[in-house]
Write an enzyme that holds these catalytic residues in place. Sequence first.
Site, PDB file in Angstrom:
ATOM      1  N   SER A 139       0.880  -1.240  -0.253  1.00 52.54           N
ATOM      2  CA  SER A 139      -0.054  -0.021   0.059  1.00 52.54           C
ATOM      3  C   SER A 139       0.890   1.331  -0.118  1.00 52.54           C
ATOM      4  O   SER A 139       1.920   1.221   0.158  1.00 52.54           O
ATOM      5  CB  SER A 139      -0.858   0.064   1.287  1.00 52.54           C
ATOM      6  OG  SER A 139      -1.424   1.266   1.502  1.00 52.54           O
ATOM      7  N   TYR A 152      -1.947  -0.076  10.774  1.00 53.71           N
ATOM      8  CA  TYR A 152      -2.179  -0.472   9.403  1.00 53.71           C
ATOM      9  C   TYR A 152      -0.967   0.020   8.539  1.00 53.71           C
ATOM     10  O   TYR A 152      -0.440  -0.845   7.869  1.00 53.71           O
ATOM     11  CB  TYR A 152      -3.355   0.248   8.623  1.00 53.71           C
ATOM     12  CG  TYR A 152      -3.550   0.050   7.463  1.00 53.71           C
ATOM     13  CD1 TYR A 152      -3.788  -1.527   7.040  1.00 53.71           C
ATOM     14  CD2 TYR A 152      -3.376   0.815   6.279  1.00 53.71           C
ATOM     15  CE1 TYR A 152      -4.121  -1.784   5.397  1.00 53.71           C
ATOM     16  CE2 TYR A 152      -3.415   0.389   4.989  1.00 53.71           C
ATOM     17  CZ  TYR A 152      -3.820  -0.839   4.688  1.00 53.71           C
ATOM     18  OH  TYR A 152      -3.949  -1.114   3.447  1.00 53.71           O
TER      19      TYR A 152
HETATM   20  P1  NDP Z   1     -11.586  -5.568   0.260  1.00 61.84           P
HETATM   21  O1  NDP Z   1     -12.358  -5.584   1.772  1.00 61.84           O
HETATM   22  O2  NDP Z   1     -12.501  -5.485  -0.756  1.00 61.84           O
HETATM   23  O3  NDP Z   1     -11.051  -7.299   0.200  1.00 61.84           O
HETATM   24  C1  NDP Z   1     -10.221  -7.810   1.245  1.00 61.84           C
HETATM   25  C2  NDP Z   1      -9.895  -9.227   0.879  1.00 61.84           C
HETATM   26  O4  NDP Z   1      -9.084  -9.921   1.670  1.00 61.84           O
HETATM   27  C3  NDP Z   1     -11.157 -10.060   0.957  1.00 61.84           C
HETATM   28  O5  NDP Z   1     -11.383 -11.131  -0.355  1.00 61.84           O
HETATM   29  C4  NDP Z   1     -11.420 -10.792   2.258  1.00 61.84           C
HETATM   30  O6  NDP Z   1     -11.940 -11.953   2.152  1.00 61.84           O
HETATM   31  C5  NDP Z   1      -9.743 -11.107   2.213  1.00 61.84           C
HETATM   32  N1  NDP Z   1      -9.528 -11.262   3.814  1.00 61.84           N
HETATM   33  C6  NDP Z   1      -9.662 -10.426   4.716  1.00 61.84           C
HETATM   34  N2  NDP Z   1      -9.197 -10.996   5.909  1.00 61.84           N
HETATM   35  C7  NDP Z   1      -8.915 -12.340   5.609  1.00 61.84           C
HETATM   36  C8  NDP Z   1      -8.650 -13.403   6.410  1.00 61.84           C
HETATM   37  N3  NDP Z   1      -8.461 -13.293   7.711  1.00 61.84           N
HETATM   38  N4  NDP Z   1      -8.372 -14.636   6.004  1.00 61.84           N
HETATM   39  C9  NDP Z   1      -8.662 -14.581   4.500  1.00 61.84           C
HETATM   40  N5  NDP Z   1      -8.976 -13.470   3.822  1.00 61.84           N
HETATM   41  C10 NDP Z   1      -9.096 -12.265   4.325  1.00 61.84           C
HETATM   42  O7  NDP Z   1     -10.287  -4.711   0.101  1.00 61.84           O
HETATM   43  P2  NDP Z   1      -9.310  -4.517  -1.026  1.00 61.84           P
HETATM   44  O8  NDP Z   1      -9.436  -5.215  -1.984  1.00 61.84           O
HETATM   45  O9  NDP Z   1      -9.237  -3.046  -0.853  1.00 61.84           O
HETATM   46  O10 NDP Z   1      -8.004  -4.974  -0.375  1.00 61.84           O
HETATM   47  C11 NDP Z   1      -7.179  -6.027  -0.762  1.00 61.84           C
HETATM   48  C12 NDP Z   1      -5.562  -5.704  -0.418  1.00 61.84           C
HETATM   49  O11 NDP Z   1      -5.245  -4.358  -1.017  1.00 61.84           O
HETATM   50  C13 NDP Z   1      -5.404  -5.526   1.121  1.00 61.84           C
HETATM   51  O12 NDP Z   1      -4.174  -5.958   1.257  1.00 61.84           O
HETATM   52  C14 NDP Z   1      -5.437  -4.124   1.469  1.00 61.84           C
HETATM   53  O13 NDP Z   1      -4.678  -3.626   2.564  1.00 61.84           O
HETATM   54  C15 NDP Z   1      -4.614  -3.525   0.173  1.00 61.84           C
HETATM   55  N6  NDP Z   1      -4.745  -2.158  -0.320  1.00 61.84           N
HETATM   56  C16 NDP Z   1      -6.164  -1.681  -0.512  1.00 61.84           C
HETATM   57  C17 NDP Z   1      -6.192  -0.347  -1.054  1.00 61.84           C
HETATM   58  C18 NDP Z   1      -7.445   0.351  -0.816  1.00 61.84           C
HETATM   59  O14 NDP Z   1      -7.686   1.522  -1.114  1.00 61.84           O
HETATM   60  N7  NDP Z   1      -8.684  -0.206  -1.090  1.00 61.84           N
HETATM   61  C19 NDP Z   1      -5.018   0.465  -1.056  1.00 61.84           C
HETATM   62  C20 NDP Z   1      -3.952  -0.157  -0.640  1.00 61.84           C
HETATM   63  C21 NDP Z   1      -3.870  -1.367  -0.588  1.00 61.84           C
HETATM   64  P3  NDP Z   1     -12.976 -12.620   3.242  1.00 61.84           P
HETATM   65  O15 NDP Z   1     -13.290 -11.527   3.996  1.00 61.84           O
HETATM   66  O16 NDP Z   1     -13.861 -13.506   2.378  1.00 61.84           O
HETATM   67  O17 NDP Z   1     -12.164 -13.558   3.853  1.00 61.84           O
HETATM   68  C1  8X3 Z   2      -5.115   1.833   1.704  1.00 56.67           C
HETATM   69  C2  8X3 Z   2      -4.794   2.913   1.071  1.00 56.67           C
HETATM   70  O1  8X3 Z   2      -4.579   5.226   1.946  1.00 56.67           O
HETATM   71  O2  8X3 Z   2      -6.159   4.056   3.138  1.00 56.67           O
HETATM   72  O3  8X3 Z   2      -4.120   0.944   1.888  1.00 56.67           O
HETATM   73  O4  8X3 Z   2      -3.886   3.473   3.591  1.00 56.67           O
HETATM   74  S1  8X3 Z   2      -4.703   4.049   2.580  1.00 56.67           S
END
Ligand code: NDP
Ligand code: 8X3
Length: 252
Positions: A139, A152
């Site tokens: 991220s 985080y």
């Molecule tokens: P979502 O909440 O849409 O997706 C998160 C995914 O992670 C889901 O499929 C969820 O599946 C899975 N997950 C969460 N906890 C668990 C667990 N304990 N075991 C297994 N699977 C898990 O968020 P994003 O798609 O945005 O996030 C994906 C990645 O991208 C993360 O690592 C996040 O930190 C990163 N990210 C996101 C950003 C944003 O602005 N959205 C920016 C930068 C990075 P389920 O709940 O079914 O288990």
């Molecule tokens: C997700 C983006 O800016 O909320 O990693 O940290 S931010």
Amino acid sequence: MERKIALITGATSGIGKATAIALAQIGYHIIATGRRKERLDSLKEELPEGIDFLPLCFDVRDKEAVHSAISGLPENWKSIDVLVNNAGNAHGLDPIQSGSLEDWDAMMDINVKGLLYVSHEVMPIMIARKSGIIVNVGSIAGKEVYPNGNVYCGSKHAVDAITNGMRMDLNPYGIKVIGVHPGLVKTEFSIVRFKGDAERSDKVYQGFEPLLPEDIADTIAFAVSRPKHVVLADIVMLPTAQASATIVNKNL
Ligand code: NDP
Ligand code: 8X3
């Protein structure tokens, strides 16, 4: 054509789901993981015809479950070519002095230790074949710290460091390690961070055009399909309106 397999964690939503679809579109057979079984099962409908699909339901925090799911893969699914460590979330946005232990545990256990548990199972497969690509979704919060982001940001800085360490240690085996570091992407991320508060979550993405999960997925598909001698080691990807973790221009 050689059978190519990708395992994507957190494929029930957001970036992981979009990445499963994007990799299927370039010919990968898909192992999709997450905790929500119905969502995993329904992903099959969104993949192109001719693509094999294997849903694996486990919590990345449960190291026994991770071990038994991956070590128990059927023979024709074992040769994982691409691992996308994407599962993760933020839990809470509070000053460090009022953060909750449950939120801290969740972020460190899922974002950091979960990534390690899954990698621990997959790395030996890639090492034995002297080939493979690992994509770790970090991220902008792993490159910068922002107020109230404390733990985080710490978890994502750990992902960045682990990614760089993996690249060094796996280099002798011809394994590519790619860090992908998005800024603001409109997914369920903020719903999870704000514990279901949709109004607060929607505000995060108002007044500018955020990235979409498909934007990140396209980049991952591009990165894994570079020639053998090329690795896109470290990719920071922001919406055009975002200049840093804390600067978002809402007047564009
Ligand atoms: P979502 O909440 O849409 O997706 C998160 C995914 O992670 C889901 O499929 C969820 O599946 C899975 N997950 C969460 N906890 C668990 C667990 N304990 N075991 C297994 N699977 C898990 O968020 P994003 O798609 O945005 O996030 C994906 C990645 O991208 C993360 O690592 C996040 O930190 C990163 N990210 C996101 C950003 C944003 O602005 N959205 C920016 C930068 C990075 P389920 O709940 O079914 O288990
Ligand atoms: C997700 C983006 O800016 O909320 O990693 O940290 S931010």
